[in-house]
Structure formats: structure tokens, C-alpha cells
Design a protein around this motif. Structure first.
Motif, PDB file in Angstrom:
ATOM      1  N   TYR A  55       0.826  -1.207   0.000  1.00 51.92           N
ATOM      2  CA  TYR A  55       0.000   0.000   0.000  1.00 51.92           C
ATOM      3  C   TYR A  55       0.863   1.261   0.000  1.00 51.92           C
ATOM      4  O   TYR A  55       0.462   2.297  -0.526  1.00 51.92           O
ATOM      5  N   LEU A  56       2.042   1.188   0.605  1.00 56.80           N
ATOM      6  CA  LEU A  56       2.956   2.327   0.636  1.00 56.80           C
ATOM      7  C   LEU A  56       3.892   2.336  -0.568  1.00 56.80           C
ATOM      8  O   LEU A  56       4.881   3.066  -0.586  1.00 56.80           O
ATOM      9  N   SER A  57       3.577   1.486  -1.570  1.00 57.32           N
ATOM     10  CA  SER A  57       4.336   1.400  -2.836  1.00 57.32           C
ATOM     11  C   SER A  57       5.776   0.945  -2.625  1.00 57.32           C
ATOM     12  O   SER A  57       6.659   1.277  -3.420  1.00 57.32           O
ATOM     13  N   LYS A  58       6.016   0.196  -1.572  1.00 56.29           N
ATOM     14  CA  LYS A  58       7.353  -0.379  -1.332  1.00 56.29           C
ATOM     15  C   LYS A  58       7.311  -1.851  -1.740  1.00 56.29           C
ATOM     16  O   LYS A  58       7.352  -2.764  -0.913  1.00 56.29           O
ATOM     17  N   ASN A  59       7.225  -2.064  -3.057  1.00 56.43           N
ATOM     18  CA  ASN A  59       6.995  -3.412  -3.568  1.00 56.43           C
ATOM     19  C   ASN A  59       8.187  -4.344  -3.357  1.00 56.43           C
ATOM     20  O   ASN A  59       8.010  -5.543  -3.153  1.00 56.43           O
ATOM     21  N   LEU A  60       9.403  -3.803  -3.430  1.00 56.24           N
ATOM     22  CA  LEU A  60      10.589  -4.638  -3.219  1.00 56.24           C
ATOM     23  C   LEU A  60      10.607  -5.161  -1.790  1.00 56.24           C
ATOM     24  O   LEU A  60      10.831  -6.358  -1.549  1.00 56.24           O
ATOM     25  N   GLU A  61      10.332  -4.274  -0.828  1.00 54.92           N
ATOM     26  CA  GLU A  61      10.289  -4.697   0.580  1.00 54.92           C
ATOM     27  C   GLU A  61       9.151  -5.690   0.814  1.00 54.92           C
ATOM     28  O   GLU A  61       9.309  -6.687   1.535  1.00 54.92           O
ATOM     29  N   ALA A  62       8.008  -5.433   0.184  1.00 56.57           N
ATOM     30  CA  ALA A  62       6.862  -6.334   0.329  1.00 56.57           C
ATOM     31  C   ALA A  62       7.203  -7.727  -0.166  1.00 56.57           C
ATOM     32  O   ALA A  62       6.876  -8.732   0.480  1.00 56.57           O
ATOM     33  N   ASN A  63       7.882  -7.801  -1.318  1.00 58.04           N
ATOM     34  CA  ASN A  63       8.254  -9.099  -1.887  1.00 58.04           C
ATOM     35  C   ASN A  63       9.173  -9.867  -0.941  1.00 58.04           C
ATOM     36  O   ASN A  63       8.989 -11.072  -0.719  1.00 58.04           O
ATOM     37  N   LYS A  64      10.154  -9.178  -0.367  1.00 60.09           N
ATOM     38  CA  LYS A  64      11.092  -9.827   0.564  1.00 60.09           C
ATOM     39  C   LYS A  64      10.361 -10.347   1.804  1.00 60.09           C
ATOM     40  O   LYS A  64      10.640 -11.448   2.294  1.00 60.09           O
ATOM     41  N   ILE A  65       9.424  -9.554   2.298  1.00 57.72           N
ATOM     42  CA  ILE A  65       8.670  -9.952   3.494  1.00 57.72           C
ATOM     43  C   ILE A  65       7.799 -11.166   3.202  1.00 57.72           C
ATOM     44  O   ILE A  65       7.715 -12.105   3.999  1.00 57.72           O
ATOM     45  N   PHE A  66       7.121 -11.166   2.035  1.00 59.31           N
ATOM     46  CA  PHE A  66       6.290 -12.310   1.658  1.00 59.31           C
ATOM     47  C   PHE A  66       7.142 -13.578   1.500  1.00 59.31           C
ATOM     48  O   PHE A  66       6.710 -14.677   1.867  1.00 59.31           O
ATOM     49  N   GLN A  67       8.344 -13.426   0.958  1.00 57.82           N
ATOM     50  CA  GLN A  67       9.242 -14.581   0.815  1.00 57.82           C
ATOM     51  C   GLN A  67       9.627 -15.138   2.186  1.00 57.82           C
ATOM     52  O   GLN A  67       9.645 -16.353   2.388  1.00 57.82           O
ATOM     53  N   SER A  68       9.943 -14.238   3.121  1.00 57.58           N
ATOM     54  CA  SER A  68      10.291 -14.677   4.482  1.00 57.58           C
ATOM     55  C   SER A  68       9.112 -15.374   5.153  1.00 57.58           C
ATOM     56  O   SER A  68       9.275 -16.399   5.823  1.00 57.58           O
ATOM     57  N   ALA A  69       7.918 -14.821   4.960  1.00 53.74           N
ATOM     58  CA  ALA A  69       6.720 -15.414   5.549  1.00 53.74           C
ATOM     59  C   ALA A  69       6.452 -16.796   4.969  1.00 53.74           C
ATOM     60  O   ALA A  69       6.093 -17.730   5.694  1.00 53.74           O
ATOM     61  N   LYS A  97       0.662 -17.826  -3.606  1.00 54.40           N
ATOM     62  CA  LYS A  97       0.036 -17.047  -4.671  1.00 54.40           C
ATOM     63  C   LYS A  97       0.644 -15.641  -4.754  1.00 54.40           C
ATOM     64  O   LYS A  97       0.873 -15.114  -5.849  1.00 54.40           O
ATOM     65  N   LEU A  98       0.917 -15.032  -3.604  1.00 52.77           N
ATOM     66  CA  LEU A  98       1.521 -13.704  -3.597  1.00 52.77           C
ATOM     67  C   LEU A  98       2.922 -13.723  -4.197  1.00 52.77           C
ATOM     68  O   LEU A  98       3.290 -12.830  -4.962  1.00 52.77           O
ATOM     69  N   ASN A  99       3.698 -14.754  -3.859  1.00 55.48           N
ATOM     70  CA  ASN A  99       5.043 -14.859  -4.425  1.00 55.48           C
ATOM     71  C   ASN A  99       5.001 -15.098  -5.925  1.00 55.48           C
ATOM     72  O   ASN A  99       5.830 -14.580  -6.676  1.00 55.48           O
ATOM     73  N   GLU A 100       4.032 -15.893  -6.386  1.00 55.70           N
ATOM     74  CA  GLU A 100       3.865 -16.102  -7.828  1.00 55.70           C
ATOM     75  C   GLU A 100       3.530 -14.784  -8.534  1.00 55.70           C
ATOM     76  O   GLU A 100       4.030 -14.511  -9.629  1.00 55.70           O
ATOM     77  N   LYS A 101       2.684 -13.967  -7.902  1.00 57.05           N
ATOM     78  CA  LYS A 101       2.311 -12.683  -8.485  1.00 57.05           C
ATOM     79  C   LYS A 101       3.533 -11.778  -8.621  1.00 57.05           C
ATOM     80  O   LYS A 101       3.758 -11.168  -9.680  1.00 57.05           O
ATOM     81  N   PHE A 102       4.357 -11.699  -7.568  1.00 58.71           N
ATOM     82  CA  PHE A 102       5.542 -10.851  -7.627  1.00 58.71           C
ATOM     83  C   PHE A 102       6.541 -11.365  -8.653  1.00 58.71           C
ATOM     84  O   PHE A 102       7.179 -10.593  -9.360  1.00 58.71           O
ATOM     85  N   ASN A 103       6.704 -12.672  -8.752  1.00 56.64           N
ATOM     86  CA  ASN A 103       7.625 -13.241  -9.752  1.00 56.64           C
ATOM     87  C   ASN A 103       7.163 -12.927 -11.167  1.00 56.64           C
ATOM     88  O   ASN A 103       7.973 -12.634 -12.054  1.00 56.64           O
ATOM     89  N   LYS A 104       5.845 -12.970 -11.387  1.00 56.09           N
ATOM     90  CA  LYS A 104       5.298 -12.656 -12.709  1.00 56.09           C
ATOM     91  C   LYS A 104       5.526 -11.189 -13.048  1.00 56.09           C
ATOM     92  O   LYS A 104       5.920 -10.849 -14.174  1.00 56.09           O
ATOM     93  N   GLN A 105       5.310 -10.303 -12.073  1.00 58.76           N
ATOM     94  CA  GLN A 105       5.540  -8.877 -12.305  1.00 58.76           C
ATOM     95  C   GLN A 105       7.008  -8.604 -12.607  1.00 58.76           C
ATOM     96  O   GLN A 105       7.333  -7.797 -13.480  1.00 58.76           O
ATOM     97  N   ALA A 106       7.906  -9.266 -11.878  1.00 61.15           N
ATOM     98  CA  ALA A 106       9.336  -9.082 -12.104  1.00 61.15           C
ATOM     99  C   ALA A 106       9.734  -9.560 -13.493  1.00 61.15           C
ATOM    100  O   ALA A 106      10.543  -8.932 -14.182  1.00 61.15           O
ATOM    101  N   SER A 107       9.151 -10.678 -13.934  1.00 61.31           N
ATOM    102  CA  SER A 107       9.439 -11.215 -15.273  1.00 61.31           C
ATOM    103  C   SER A 107       8.952 -10.260 -16.357  1.00 61.31           C
ATOM    104  O   SER A 107       9.659 -10.012 -17.340  1.00 61.31           O
ATOM    105  N   GLU A 108       7.755  -9.694 -16.182  1.00 60.21           N
ATOM    106  CA  GLU A 108       7.218  -8.742 -17.164  1.00 60.21           C
ATOM    107  C   GLU A 108       8.074  -7.490 -17.228  1.00 60.21           C
ATOM    108  O   GLU A 108       8.321  -6.944 -18.309  1.00 60.21           O
ATOM    109  N   LEU A 109       8.530  -7.017 -16.070  1.00 61.16           N
ATOM    110  CA  LEU A 109       9.388  -5.837 -16.038  1.00 61.16           C
ATOM    111  C   LEU A 109      10.711  -6.092 -16.742  1.00 61.16           C
ATOM    112  O   LEU A 109      11.220  -5.242 -17.468  1.00 61.16           O
TER     113      LEU A 109
END
Length: 344
Positions: free
Chosen positions: A220-234, A254-266
Motif C-alpha cells: 500500500y505504501l508502494s514499497k513493492n521490493l520490501e513487500a516481496n522480501k517480506i512475503f518470501q520470508s513469511a 500465490k503472492l510470491n507467484e504474483k511478484f515473480n510474474k511482475q518481475a518477469s514482465e518488467l
């Protein structure tokens, strides 16, 4: 009515009858009456969460209001009851009412210097504040919840290690001096060790939920890199400590799959060939190869076409991101996954 519900209903009737009989003889101030009220209140809270997760909202509300009345006899049960009432009101869309109950629960805990339920209260406050779009406040509460949960888990782990050492010492002693008292104490320590392990697993399950909520707030605070790391740890914590069938594990995957897909598209977007027009109106690809054409208008149209496609791609990505934001995970309250925690 399921077997679980029938069992709850039966136990509630038994407690109510016992309380009525004892009150008629000894009055409300009797210590055993208070113990019975406390057990009944806990039972009503447990049943209310089962009803909430089964979407039986009217039954959930009835049970919690009954528990709230009983809290007049056992005030120490107010914190748990208020937390569950907050979960109910959040579920039915009355978020501000939920916030009021949680603020009352927090006030009680801080006044009594209790910490047993504080991590859960802070976690639930995070979920409600997030729903009210108060994400800065939400993230402060989830940090407090995580710190307290980590401390409790550390203390539990050290306790288990100490018990294991005691068991080892008793086993060593039994080689030389076998007697009933030592054997009994050793068995008692082993039993306590098993109980502590179960409590530890429950605490880890709540910590996984807290990590999930922290990741959501980072999004929500647009810190997507930090969010991805936290979801991976969780996810790593969930895979190591929770059953594969646990709902939280599935959500984090599912959240980690979403972030991986976004990273691949980028990454694919970064690798697109760049095309630009030189001063002599020649079109060159990113590798420097000239592409000449005598028609300057065609060059410009081609350039504008490429620019238009890039802009459309950006808008589409923005649209996808907006859709993700609208449908993104919300911070969840502590009791969202409590039934699965207890079942496992």
C-alpha cells in the motif's frame, strides 16, 4: 447442525446449569462460580469464531454478546471477547465499531500491564486501520505485534531447550539412582515439553499472519521490493512450521507467484529493442544498424507508432497494477486463520 456445533451447544448448556445451581447455593462471589463463568466465556468465544468462519454471522453475534455480558463477572475475559467482537464487526463492514472495541481491548491490556493478548490486539488493529486506509498507523501496530511475537517465540524456544536439558540430566541420574520421584518428574518434563511445542507452533502461525500483513502494508505504501522480501520470508517460515494444507501457506505462495510474474514482465520490458531516429532521418535499431528510408513522413509515422505502443503498454501496465491494487490482499485479523491453527 454439525457434530462440532452440537458438542459446543451441549457443553454450553452443561456450564449454564452448573452455574445456576452453584449460584443458588453459594452466590456469585463463590470462587468456583467465577471459574465456571470463565470457562463458559472461553467456550462462547471459541464457538463464535467457528461460527464466524462458517459465515453464520447471527449466531456469532449472539454468542459474543452473551460472552460480553458474562465479562461483568470475569473482567479478565474482556480482551479476548472485544477482539472477537472486532473481528465480527469488521466482517459485517462496521469497521469503525470494530476499531472502538479494539481500542478498548488495548486500553485494558495496557492498564493491567498484560502482554498475553497484546500481539493479537495489535495485529487486529493493523487489519482494521488498513481497511480504513490508515496505512501509516497500521504499519506501526503490525511492527509492535511482530516484535512481541518474536520475543514470545524466543522465550518459548529457550524454555523448550531448558526442559530438554532437564530431561537429559534426569536420564543420566536414572542410570545411577532409579527411583519413582525422578521418573515421575522426567515424564512431567516431557509432557510439558510437548505442550510448549504446540504453543510455539501456534505462535509461529500468528507470526506468519503478521508478516503477511506487514507485506500488504508495504504494498500500500508502494514499497513493492520490501513487500516481496517480506512475503518470501513469511512463506519460508510457513513452509518450515505449518502444514502444507494451511490456508496461509497457500495465500503466500500465490503472492510470491504474483511478484515473480511482475518481475518477469518488467525484465521483458527492459529487454525490448530501442528504436530512434538519427539527425539524417535514418531509423536505427538498438544495435546501431541503420534502416534508411527516403520518406521522412514514413519515418515519423513509424516513430510515433512506436511511441504510441510504448505509451499503451505503460497504460496497460498501470491498468494491471491498478487492478492488482483494487484486488490486492488486505491485512487479515488474527482470528482469520485461528480455526486452522487450532485444528492443526
Amino acid at each position: 447442525m454439525s457434530d462440532i456445533e452440537a458438542n459446543f451447544e451441549e457443553q454450553i448448556l452443561i456450564f449454564e446449569e452448573q452455574i445456576q445451581k452453584r449460584v443458588s447455593v453459594y452466590g456469585y462471589e463463590d470462587i468456583n462460580v467465577k471459574k465456571l463463568y470463565e470457562q463458559l466465556c472461553r467456550l462462547l468465544n471459541q464457538y463464535s469464531i467457528v461460527s464466524l468462519q462458517d459465515n453464520q454471522l447471527d449466531k456469532c453475534y449472539t454468542l459474543l454478546k452473551k460472552a460480553e455480558i458474562i465479562c461483568n463477572q470475569v473482567p479478565e475475559q474482556k480482551v479476548q471477547t472485544y477482539n472477537h467482537l472486532a473481528c465480527y464487526f469488521r466482517k459485517v463492514g462496521k469497521t469503525r465499531t470494530a476499531l472502538k472495541y479494539l481500542q478498548q481491548a488495548l486500553q485494558i491490556e495496557l492498564a493491567l500491564n498484560q502482554s498475553q493478548n497484546l500481539p493479537n490486539t495489535y495485529l487486529n488493529l493493523c487489519a482494521v486501520l488498513s481497511q480504513l486506509d490508515r496505512h501509516e498507523d497500521a504499519i506501526q501496530h503490525i511492527y509492535l505485534s511482530i516484535i512481541m511475537l518474536q520475543h514470545e517465540i524466543l522465550m518459548k524456544t529457550l524454555s523448550i531447550l531448558n526442559i530438554k536439558e532437564e530431561v537429559r540430566q534426569f536420564q543420566d541420574l536414572s542410570i545411577k539412582y532409579i527411583n519413582q520421584s525422578n521418573e515421575f518428574k522426567s515424564r512431567e518434563s516431557i509432557s510439558e515439553n510437548k505442550l510448549n511445542k504446540k504453543q510455539l507452533q501456534n505462535k509461529v502461525a500468528v507470526l506468519v499472519v503478521a508478516y503477511h500483513n506487514l507485506g500488504v502494508e508495504m504494498e500500500y505504501l508502494s514499497k513493492n521490493l520490501e513487500a516481496n522480501k517480506i512475503f518470501q520470508s513469511a512463506l519460508l517460515m510457513a513452509e518450515q512450521n505449518l502444514p502444507d494444507s494451511h490456508k496461509m501457506t497457500h495465500t503466500l505462495k500465490k503472492l510470491n507467484e504474483k511478484f515473480n510474474k511482475q518481475a518477469s514482465e518488467l525484465q521483458q520490458q527492459k529487454n525490448l529493442p530501442k528504436v530512434y531516429i538519427t539527425t539524417n532521418n535514418n531509423i536505427r535499431a538498438s544495435n546501431g544498424t541503420p534502416r534508411t528510408n527516403s520518406n521522412t513522413t514514413t519515418h515519423r509515422q513509424y516513430s510515433k507508432s512506436l511511441a504510441g505502443k510504448a505509451k499503451t503498454l505503460a497504460v496497460n501496465r498501470s491498468g494491471v497494477q491498478a487492478d492488482v491494487n483494487r484486488n490486492r490482499q488486505h491485512s487479515v485479523p488474527h482470528n482469520e486463520f485461528q480455526r486452522q491453527i487450532e485444528d492443526n
